[in-house]
Motif scaffolding. Structure first.
Motif, mmCIF file in Angstrom:
data_model
loop_
_atom_site.group_PDB
_atom_site.id
_atom_site.type_symbol
_atom_site.label_atom_id
_atom_site.label_comp_id
_atom_site.label_asym_id
_atom_site.label_seq_id
_atom_site.Cartn_x
_atom_site.Cartn_y
_atom_site.Cartn_z
ATOM 1 N N ILE A 1 1.053 -3.348 -0.057
ATOM 2 C CA ILE A 1 0.908 -2.595 1.185
ATOM 3 C C ILE A 1 -0.327 -3.111 1.914
ATOM 4 C CG2 ILE A 1 2.060 -0.534 0.298
ATOM 5 C CD1 ILE A 1 -0.770 0.703 -0.106
ATOM 6 N N MET A 2 -0.458 -2.684 3.170
ATOM 7 C CA MET A 2 -1.642 -3.022 3.965
ATOM 8 C C MET A 2 -2.363 -1.735 4.323
ATOM 9 S SD MET A 2 -1.503 -6.334 4.227
ATOM 10 C CE MET A 2 -2.621 -6.756 5.567
ATOM 11 N N ASP A 3 -3.704 -1.765 4.259
ATOM 12 C CA ASP A 3 -4.463 -0.601 4.710
ATOM 13 C C ASP A 3 -4.754 -0.760 6.205
ATOM 14 O OD1 ASP A 3 -6.874 -2.053 5.120
ATOM 15 O OD2 ASP A 3 -7.857 -1.246 3.342
ATOM 16 N N PRO A 4 -5.319 0.249 6.862
ATOM 17 C CA PRO A 4 -5.528 0.188 8.310
ATOM 18 C C PRO A 4 -6.425 -0.948 8.792
ATOM 19 C CG PRO A 4 -5.790 2.447 7.549
ATOM 20 C CD PRO A 4 -5.684 1.573 6.333
ATOM 21 N N GLU A 5 -7.281 -1.504 7.902
ATOM 22 C CA GLU A 5 -8.177 -2.582 8.316
ATOM 23 C C GLU A 5 -7.677 -3.961 7.904
ATOM 24 O OE1 GLU A 5 -12.291 -1.924 7.525
ATOM 25 O OE2 GLU A 5 -12.294 -0.024 8.607
ATOM 26 N N GLY A 6 -6.414 -4.046 7.511
ATOM 27 C CA GLY A 6 -5.821 -5.344 7.201
ATOM 28 C C GLY A 6 -6.061 -5.852 5.797
ATOM 29 N N ASN A 7 -6.465 -4.980 4.899
ATOM 30 C CA ASN A 7 -6.636 -5.367 3.492
ATOM 31 C C ASN A 7 -5.297 -5.231 2.780
ATOM 32 O OD1 ASN A 7 -9.588 -5.658 3.484
ATOM 33 N ND2 ASN A 7 -9.561 -3.461 3.867
ATOM 34 N N THR B 1 -10.128 -15.142 -10.126
ATOM 35 C CA THR B 1 -10.558 -15.914 -8.968
ATOM 36 C C THR B 1 -9.352 -16.646 -8.400
ATOM 37 O OG1 THR B 1 -11.097 -17.823 -10.351
ATOM 38 C CG2 THR B 1 -12.881 -16.276 -9.886
ATOM 39 N N PHE B 2 -9.357 -16.857 -7.092
ATOM 40 C CA PHE B 2 -8.303 -17.595 -6.405
ATOM 41 C C PHE B 2 -8.942 -18.649 -5.514
ATOM 42 C CE2 PHE B 2 -6.133 -13.830 -7.663
ATOM 43 C CZ PHE B 2 -4.783 -14.127 -7.687
ATOM 44 N N LYS B 3 -8.243 -19.730 -5.288
ATOM 45 C CA LYS B 3 -8.735 -20.749 -4.366
ATOM 46 C C LYS B 3 -8.880 -20.151 -2.974
ATOM 47 C CE LYS B 3 -6.888 -24.746 -6.742
ATOM 48 N NZ LYS B 3 -6.025 -25.929 -6.673
ATOM 49 N N ALA B 4 -9.839 -20.658 -2.230
ATOM 50 C CA ALA B 4 -10.123 -20.137 -0.890
ATOM 51 C C ALA B 4 -8.914 -20.215 0.030
ATOM 52 C CB ALA B 4 -11.302 -20.887 -0.273
ATOM 53 N N ASP B 5 -8.043 -21.188 -0.178
ATOM 54 C CA ASP B 5 -6.872 -21.338 0.700
ATOM 55 C C ASP B 5 -5.609 -20.701 0.121
ATOM 56 O OD1 ASP B 5 -6.400 -23.134 -1.350
ATOM 57 O OD2 ASP B 5 -5.986 -24.841 -0.051
ATOM 58 N N SER B 6 -5.749 -19.870 -0.914
ATOM 59 C CA SER B 6 -4.602 -19.194 -1.511
ATOM 60 C C SER B 6 -3.883 -18.343 -0.472
ATOM 61 C CB SER B 6 -5.056 -18.305 -2.667
ATOM 62 O OG SER B 6 -3.987 -17.516 -3.131
ATOM 63 N N LYS B 7 -2.571 -18.369 -0.509
ATOM 64 C CA LYS B 7 -1.752 -17.549 0.391
ATOM 65 C C LYS B 7 -1.350 -16.231 -0.265
ATOM 66 C CE LYS B 7 -1.755 -20.790 3.478
ATOM 67 N NZ LYS B 7 -2.956 -20.803 4.257
ATOM 68 N N TYR B 8 -1.791 -16.010 -1.510
ATOM 69 C CA TYR B 8 -1.380 -14.816 -2.254
ATOM 70 C C TYR B 8 -1.816 -13.525 -1.562
ATOM 71 C CZ TYR B 8 -0.164 -11.913 -6.239
ATOM 72 O OH TYR B 8 0.396 -10.957 -7.048
ATOM 73 N N PHE B 9 -2.911 -13.554 -0.821
ATOM 74 C CA PHE B 9 -3.410 -12.350 -0.161
ATOM 75 C C PHE B 9 -2.773 -12.142 1.217
ATOM 76 C CE2 PHE B 9 -7.857 -12.601 -2.375
ATOM 77 C CZ PHE B 9 -7.244 -12.779 -3.597
ATOM 78 N N PHE B 10 -2.009 -13.112 1.702
ATOM 79 C CA PHE B 10 -1.377 -13.057 3.019
ATOM 80 C C PHE B 10 -0.478 -11.827 3.112
ATOM 81 C CE2 PHE B 10 1.914 -14.088 6.089
ATOM 82 C CZ PHE B 10 1.153 -14.490 7.157
ATOM 83 N N PRO B 11 -0.433 -11.104 4.221
ATOM 84 C CA PRO B 11 -0.960 -11.451 5.527
ATOM 85 C C PRO B 11 -2.423 -11.083 5.752
ATOM 86 C CG PRO B 11 0.358 -9.475 5.725
ATOM 87 C CD PRO B 11 0.455 -9.924 4.290
ATOM 88 N N SER B 12 -3.094 -10.563 4.746
ATOM 89 C CA SER B 12 -4.515 -10.264 4.896
ATOM 90 C C SER B 12 -5.305 -11.564 5.033
ATOM 91 C CB SER B 12 -5.029 -9.507 3.672
ATOM 92 O OG SER B 12 -6.424 -9.321 3.750
#
Length: 130
Positions: free
Chosen positions: A110-116, A57-68
């Protein structure tokens, strides 16, 4: 060249990571520590080889998933991260950041076509739980 060899981890954002971990432990039996839970399994073609899948789990404001901007990220196990990232880049896939190396493996994104945002992990399973 092999690409994805398995699921390395499932990561998701939540308002209260500790409360989520408690709920998952109580209702689904997923006991987790500071960094989440680890599921151990054996390689199909080599049962002596142990592998691991992470759940965190990650905090809602985590930047780890950025730029997604998505509240989740999948981590896939790969065999040769640097070669795979080069091939993906040559195929027009967006590569995010630089490869990071730790005692338990190498990571790239990497990023997939839908921004994941997708995390790719070349594991060093022998050191994963040390």
């Amino acid at each position: 060249m092999k690409r994805v060899t398995g699921i390395g981890g499932i990561f998701f954002k939540c308002e209260d990571p500790e409360k989520q971990k408690e709920w998952y432990a109580k209702h689904l039996g997923i006991d987790s520590g500071e960094y989440g839970a680890t599921f151990e399994w054996r390689e199909k073609d080599d049962p002596n080889q142990i592998g691991y899948t992470a759940w965190s789990t990650f905090k809602a404001d985590s930047k780890y998933f950025f730029p997604s901007t998505k509240p989740f990220m999948f981590n896939y196990r790969v065999e040769n991260l640097k070669e795979l990232l080069k091939a993906l880049k040559d195929e027009g896939v967006t590569v995010v950041g630089e490869v990071e190396e730790f005692e338990f493996g190498k990571f790239g994104w990497i990023m997939d076509p839908e921004g994941n945002k997708i995390e790719l992990w070349e594991p060093n399973d022998e050191n994963y739980l040390k």
